[in-house]
Design a protein around this motif. Structure first.
Motif, PDB file in Angstrom:
ATOM      1  N   ASP A 100      -0.832   3.713   7.326  1.00 24.50           N
ATOM      2  CA  ASP A 100      -0.601   2.322   6.931  1.00 24.50           C
ATOM      3  C   ASP A 100       0.559   2.162   5.948  1.00 24.50           C
ATOM      4  N   TYR A 101       1.219   3.276   5.607  1.00 24.09           N
ATOM      5  CA  TYR A 101       2.316   3.200   4.631  1.00 24.09           C
ATOM      6  C   TYR A 101       3.662   3.346   5.329  1.00 24.09           C
ATOM      7  N   ASP A 102       4.652   2.695   4.769  1.00 22.57           N
ATOM      8  CA  ASP A 102       5.998   2.710   5.331  1.00 22.57           C
ATOM      9  C   ASP A 102       6.841   3.744   4.592  1.00 22.57           C
ATOM     10  N   PHE A 103       7.155   4.847   5.272  1.00 16.12           N
ATOM     11  CA  PHE A 103       8.028   5.877   4.693  1.00 16.12           C
ATOM     12  C   PHE A 103       8.626   6.710   5.824  1.00 16.12           C
ATOM     13  N   GLU A 104       9.675   7.451   5.533  1.00 10.82           N
ATOM     14  CA  GLU A 104      10.363   8.270   6.531  1.00 10.82           C
ATOM     15  C   GLU A 104      10.207   9.751   6.201  1.00 10.82           C
ATOM     16  N   SER A 121       8.456   9.116  -1.824  1.00  8.92           N
ATOM     17  CA  SER A 121       7.213   9.045  -2.595  1.00  8.92           C
ATOM     18  C   SER A 121       7.199   7.817  -3.491  1.00  8.92           C
ATOM     19  N   LEU A 122       8.368   7.495  -4.044  1.00 12.36           N
ATOM     20  CA  LEU A 122       8.470   6.307  -4.896  1.00 12.36           C
ATOM     21  C   LEU A 122       8.166   5.047  -4.085  1.00 12.36           C
ATOM     22  N   ARG A 123       8.628   5.017  -2.822  1.00 12.61           N
ATOM     23  CA  ARG A 123       8.316   3.883  -1.936  1.00 12.61           C
ATOM     24  C   ARG A 123       6.808   3.766  -1.718  1.00 12.61           C
ATOM     25  N   ILE A 124       6.163   4.904  -1.480  1.00 13.57           N
ATOM     26  CA  ILE A 124       4.714   4.886  -1.230  1.00 13.57           C
ATOM     27  C   ILE A 124       3.960   4.464  -2.480  1.00 13.57           C
ATOM     28  N   VAL A 125       4.379   4.978  -3.642  1.00 18.85           N
ATOM     29  CA  VAL A 125       3.727   4.620  -4.907  1.00 18.85           C
ATOM     30  C   VAL A 125       3.818   3.113  -5.143  1.00 18.85           C
ATOM     31  N   GLU A 126       4.976   2.537  -4.809  1.00 19.72           N
ATOM     32  CA  GLU A 126       5.164   1.093  -4.970  1.00 19.72           C
ATOM     33  C   GLU A 126       4.200   0.318  -4.067  1.00 19.72           C
ATOM     34  N   GLN A 127       4.031   0.792  -2.822  1.00 21.38           N
ATOM     35  CA  GLN A 127       3.095   0.129  -1.902  1.00 21.38           C
ATOM     36  C   GLN A 127       1.655   0.265  -2.395  1.00 21.38           C
ATOM     37  N   CYS A 128       1.329   1.440  -2.970  1.00 18.34           N
ATOM     38  CA  CYS A 128      -0.022   1.645  -3.517  1.00 18.34           C
ATOM     39  C   CYS A 128      -0.284   0.677  -4.668  1.00 18.34           C
ATOM     40  N   ALA A 129       0.714   0.499  -5.545  1.00 16.39           N
ATOM     41  CA  ALA A 129       0.543  -0.400  -6.685  1.00 16.39           C
ATOM     42  C   ALA A 129       0.283  -1.828  -6.214  1.00 16.39           C
ATOM     43  N   ASP A 130       1.012  -2.242  -5.160  1.00 18.81           N
ATOM     44  CA  ASP A 130       0.808  -3.590  -4.617  1.00 18.81           C
ATOM     45  C   ASP A 130      -0.602  -3.741  -4.045  1.00 18.81           C
ATOM     46  N   ARG A 131      -1.088  -2.718  -3.375  1.00 20.62           N
ATOM     47  CA  ARG A 131      -2.434  -2.782  -2.782  1.00 20.62           C
ATOM     48  C   ARG A 131      -3.509  -2.795  -3.868  1.00 20.62           C
TER      49      ARG A 131
END
Length: 446
Positions: free
Chosen positions: A277-281, A304-314
């Protein structure tokens, strides 16, 4: 009378032939004295010392001049017996042991073990969403802290001290977040069968967002220092070369495998914890050398920073949601709170078990002292650690503690590449090749 066999040298009197006692500055005199008989080769012990061998790793090098003709690893200097110890502890207590294996990525050790236990319990679909998001958040922060150490120590070992100092500077920020969320900077034992030990503390999301903003400014410094640096590239390009066929033959995974251009990442190929469910390459490189592995780790920190940002939003939308399964026969510790005297059971929980319900007190007592039972069976759940495929093979005989827990640690498997990467190169290139593998000896010798 028996003599002890040395597997790394043929038996013989040590006074036979020339004996060299080598210290740091003696290479000129050594090579000069060997120069008259170039066909003779010298066997040198390198390590176990830190830095240089990237941990307590012993290397047995056979040299012809300064060219490595043969390289072998000697491991076991950090042996802990963690896997055996886990057989004598409850399923929950096992987390406190395995978190100490690869001590640079403790959350991954916990995750693969906990996921295996949850599969045996058949509660994989019952784990609360917030617990899964918190696991992903902590794992990706951990990937960053681990890669920062890999880049920092790898830089230090070739004399790039600025890379080392800024690498540890950023890692401290990640460890501060770990301390805020789990109470500890390492060896957290925070992932538990059924979820995580406790909820995010107040203000944690703000701290995470501040960290994201700061890292977006800091990460470009590594690129500016290293990516096009001619000295850095001269030391790394073409060093420790291992192609795709070699990686597959040896079972290598992680950045070493992806540096060949093969986009194998278990977060994409065999998702777990909701990674789909996470957006990363998936980051790859095409040089199959130490430089490519460095660039992959740098790029993975951005992902990883992109994923961490998505986690914070969730997590912002999951305020007050549960972080542990509802089944009270598994959910231990039941409730935790941080008070003036440290971390312990919440006052509400103590009031309930001590003053309101004898059954709850009995249940709490049995859960803490004996632990829950896990149905007989075995499970293996691999995950993508910073070093490659990490998996726990967990076996239960139906009791309250593991019958067997054995880990497939990527550092152990990847270390096989040492000889292939080093032979034919120079002594100085051995250091770079080992650093590009990024082995953690706690995981190798568990």
């Amino acid at each position: 009378m028996t003599t002890e066999q040395d597997f790394y040298a043929a038996p013989g009197d040590t006074s036979q032939g020339k004996v060299f006692t080598v210290t740091g500055q003696d290479w000129d005199s050594i090579t000069q004295s060997i120069g008259e008989s170039a066909e003779e080769r010298v066997v040198v012990n390198m390590g176990p010392q830190h830095p240089s061998t990237h941990g307590v790793l012993r290397l047995i090098l056979e040299l012809e001049g300064e060219t490595v003709t043969e390289a072998r690893c000697g491991i076991g200097y950090l042996h802990t017996g963690i896997e055996k110890n886990m057989e004598y502890r409850s399923w929950v207590q096992g987390v406190t042991f395995c978190t100490r294996m690869d001590y640079l990525s403790p959350f991954y050790n916990e995750a693969t073990y906990v996921l295996g236990v949850e599969r045996l319990l058949d509660i994989e679909d019952d784990i609360p969403e917030k617990a899964q998001v918190m696991r992903v958040l902590l794992m990706e922060l951990n990937r960053m802290s681990s890669h920062l150490v890999a880049i920092a120590t790898g830089g230090m070992e070739i004399g790039a001290l600025t890379v080392m100092t800024i690498g540890f500077r950023e890692r401290e920020l990640v460890l501060d977040l770990f301390e805020l969320i789990t109470g500890l900077r390492m060896n957290h034992a925070f992932f538990r069968p059924g979820g995580v030990a406790q909820d995010l503390p107040p203000g944690a999301l703000d701290e995470i967002r501040d960290f994201i903003a700061l890292m977006k400014k800091r990460l470009p410094e590594y690129a500016a220092l290293c990516n096009a640096n001619p000295i850095f590239k001269g030391r790394l390009e073409g060093v420790g070369h291992l192609d795709l066929a070699g990686c597959l033959a040896l079972g290598l995974t992680g950045p070493v495998l992806r540096s060949t251009g093969y986009a194998w990442d278990l977060r994409k190929t065999q998702p777990y914890c909701g990674y789909e469910d996470y957006d990363f390459e998936v980051q790859t490189w095409d040089t199959a050398d130490s430089y490519g592995r460095f660039r992959i780790r740098l790029n993975e920190m951005w992902e990883s920073l992109r994923i961490v940002e998505q986690c914070a939003d969730r997590l912002a939308g999951l305020e007050g949601a549960p972080v542990m399964v509802g089944d009270k026969k598994i959910a231990w510790p039941s409730q935790l709170a941080i008070g003036s005297d440290g971390m312990g059971n919440s006052l509400d929980h103590i009031r309930h078990i001590m003053g309101e319900s004898m059954e709850a007190l009995i249940h709490h007592f049995k859960l803490v002292t004996e632990g829950f039972r896990v149905p007989a069976g075995q499970a293996y759940v691999p995950i993508e650690s910073p070093r490659g495929e990490l998996g726990a093979h967990v076996v239960s005989d139906g009791g309250t503690r593991p019958f067997r827990a054995h880990f497939r640690d990527p550092s152990f498997t990847n270390l096989q590449a040492t000889s292939v990467m080093s032979e034919g190169g120079m002594v100085a290139d051995v250091i770079v090749a080992i650093a590009s593998i990024d082995p953690v000896m706690g995981g190798v010798d568990r």
